[in-house]
Write an enzyme that holds these catalytic residues in place. Structure first.
Site, mmCIF file in Angstrom:
data_model
loop_
_atom_site.group_PDB
_atom_site.id
_atom_site.type_symbol
_atom_site.label_atom_id
_atom_site.label_comp_id
_atom_site.label_asym_id
_atom_site.label_seq_id
_atom_site.Cartn_x
_atom_site.Cartn_y
_atom_site.Cartn_z
ATOM 1 N N LYS A 94 -78.340 104.485 -38.637
ATOM 2 C CA LYS A 94 -79.330 103.550 -38.111
ATOM 3 C C LYS A 94 -80.736 104.094 -38.374
ATOM 4 C CE LYS A 94 -80.232 101.122 -33.732
ATOM 5 N NZ LYS A 94 -79.672 100.912 -32.380
ATOM 6 N N SER B 95 -79.138 96.361 -31.208
ATOM 7 C CA SER B 95 -80.105 96.721 -32.231
ATOM 8 C C SER B 95 -79.497 97.389 -33.460
ATOM 9 C CB SER B 95 -81.183 97.629 -31.624
ATOM 10 O OG SER B 95 -80.633 98.849 -31.160
ATOM 11 N N SER C 90 -76.609 98.068 -27.649
ATOM 12 C CA SER C 90 -76.996 98.059 -29.067
ATOM 13 C C SER C 90 -75.934 98.549 -30.036
ATOM 14 C CB SER C 90 -78.276 98.884 -29.270
ATOM 15 O OG SER C 90 -79.363 98.212 -28.686
#
EC number: 3.5.1.4
Length: 543
Positions: free
Chosen positions: A136, A211, A235
């Site tokens: 990420k 996210s 997330s």
């Protein structure tokens, strides 16, 4: 418009151009082979396109454990595996906009070095030898940006690696790309003013979540065998659920979060954690054990020195079902998945009871206040340098009022009390093993419609271990029609009903989450395997 006002747009445009240019020519899909815009499910495209070789497809369709075994036995080289995933990740970017950075040439050099080591010594570097792992955007890599969706952080390369990045390298993993996130990583869809919106490869009209939605899109497309995301309000679990993959949300202190970028740096009232995302439960279990076995507590003082524990799951589990949280009813396919999973568990001899969501509204209200306790100053400070506007999803930060220290301390007391009450309620059920709950009220939603994160956010406040898993149940437009006589529970509930489109979601996977108590990562993963086994037996009965 002044140059300052326009500055953020120029920065964003240049960054997107640089990302596009970083994809090597050989990994750019010829125009005539790209799927039509109208093709919503692009996960079938790699096989249909003719752009990948049979070997590239075999490699990128393999699980992480299969790949590791093939590399260790020298059936495949790490270089060959890395090249295949770089190519498929490049295609994923062109079809879903899931990346924030790509450094494929560096990855191939790392893979070659690993192959040399294996050939010379006959030994692997570590348990992740040669495995490409996607990261990420917020994982700092020296010399690379971690923009977390802000134009002011473009061309501000990290001066050091996140601790986990160093650990993964020592364990033998190959890093090759970073994935897109929403602004500040605080939206349940992956959209920001720098890179734009990531779409879901299973259906490009719906979100891949957030996210960690760049990760989930990349994994669902087959562009990564294993990825690492983060979770502060859902997330990891939300994007995993939107794309039908597996993830583990660990309790704080099991995996290191040291030296990562944050959109709300210093906010510790509710801890951000990271965890693996993958195509199989076995892959994420293997990753979790590997990271804990590497003793991250020797590098990060916040990691708890708890070795990986082998757990033996009881033959008869006691599982409480959270049918709804009293705020937002799940949409029909999610409710059906809950019913079928509960039935399968009962048929397999497990005890199923109901969870009373009496503490959920208060817990979520506390979470909401913790997120904006600084009056939105952290977000504002990152938007201001380039005069970047607030995205519409970030209104709560724009309108927030700062809490003073005294009020913040009181909020901490409220949080600790709700944690005590939640545990007390859990213990009142006797020998309760887990809660089975929706991961989200939706299978997924059209872009911009993801409004409710309550089912995941509660477990961030109480810091429980949770796994999100695909049930094998898919949305069926005939079975999953909205009932007309249902009374909505809130504006969130009304919104979920209004945005639900069974025709659009037909065939989409439906996920649920299994929740264990705090620091029970090993147990929740083992119990998830039991639930999947029950579902497998149950699906034969339903057939």
């Amino acid at each position: 418009m002044t140059s300052l006002e326009n500055n953020w747009q120029k920065i964003a445009s240049a960054k997107r151009d640089a990302l596009a240019a970083s994809i090597p020519e050989e990994y750019r899909v010829p125009q005539q082979q790209l799927p039509l815009e109208s093709q919503l499910d692009v996960t079938i495209w790699p096989k249909e396109s003719g752009w990948f070789t049979a070997e590239e497809l075999e490699i990128t369709d393999s699980t992480a454990l299969q790949i590791l075994e093939k590399i260790a036995s020298k059936s495949w080289t790490s270089e060959k595996v890395t090249r295949a995933f770089c190519k498929r990740a490049a295609a994923a970017q062109q079809l879903t906009n899931c990346l924030s950075d790509a450094f494929f040439e560096e990855a191939i050099e790392s893979a070659k070095a690993l192959d040399d080591h294996l050939n010379k010594t006959g030994q692997v570097v570590g348990p992740l030898h040669g495995l490409p792992i996607s990261l990420k955007d917020n994982f700092n890599i020296k010399g690379k940006d971690s923009t977390v969706g802000f134009t002011s952080l473009v061309n501000q390369p990290a001066e050091y690696n996140a601790t986990l990045v160093d650990m993964l390298e020592k364990l033998g993993a190959v890093r090759y790309c970073k994935t897109n996130v929403p602004t500040a990583m605080m939206i349940a869809e992956s959209v920001n003013n720098v890179f734009g919106r990531t779409v879901n490869p299973l259906n490009r009209k719906v979100t891949s979540g957030g996210s960690s939605g760049g990760e989930s899109a990349l994994l669902a497309f087959g562009g990564s065998p294993l990825g690492v995301g983060t979770d502060i309000g859902g997330s990891l679990r939300i994007p995993a659920a939107c794309t039908g993959i597996f993830t583990l949300r660990p309790s704080a202190g099991r995996f290191t979060t040291q030296r990562c970028r944050s959109g709300l740096a210093g906010q510790e009232a509710v801890a951000s954690v990271n965890g693996p995302m993958g195509k199989t439960l076995e892959d994420i279990t293997f990753y979790s054990k590997t990271i804990v076995d590497a003793q991250p507590w020797l590098l990060d003082p916040k990691v708890l020195p708890i070795p990986w524990r082998e757990v033996e799951v009881k033959k008869k589990l006691k599982v409480a079902v959270l049918w709804n949280d009293g705020i937002c009813l799940p949409t029909p396919p999610v409710t059906r998945a809950l019913k079928e999973t509960a039935e399968s568990l009962k048929k397999a001899g497990h005890e199923v009871v109901e969870w009373d969501p009496k503490l959920h509204a208060k817990t979520l209200e506390i979470l909401g206040r913790m997120f904006v306790a600084d009056g939105g100053k952290s977000v504002e400070a990152l938007l201001a340098p380039t005069n970047e506007p607030y995205r519409p999803e970030m209104t709560m930060y724009k309108e927030a009022k700062e809490l003073g220290v005294s009020d913040m301390w009181k909020l901490h007391l409220e949080r600790s009390e709700i944690q005590r009450q939640y545990l007390e309620q859990w213990m009142s059920y006797g020998d309760l093993d887990a809660i089975l709950a929706p991961t989200t009220p939706y299978a997924s939603v059209t872009h911009g419609d993801f409004k409710y994160v309550g089912y995941t956010g509660v477990y961030n406040v109480v810091d429980y271990s949770a796994a999100s898993f695909p049930t094998g149940i898919i949305v069926d437009k005939a079975k999953d029609q909205l009932a007309t006589d249902i009374k909505t529970q809130s504006e969130y509930c009304k919104g979920a009903r209004n945005s639900y489109d069974p025709g659009l979601l037909h065939g989409h996977p439906v996920s649920l989450q299994l929740v264990a108590k705090r620091l029970e990562e090993e147990k929740v993963l083992a119990m998830t395997a039991v639930v999947l086994e029950a579902l497998k037996s149950g699906s034969k009965a339903h057939a």
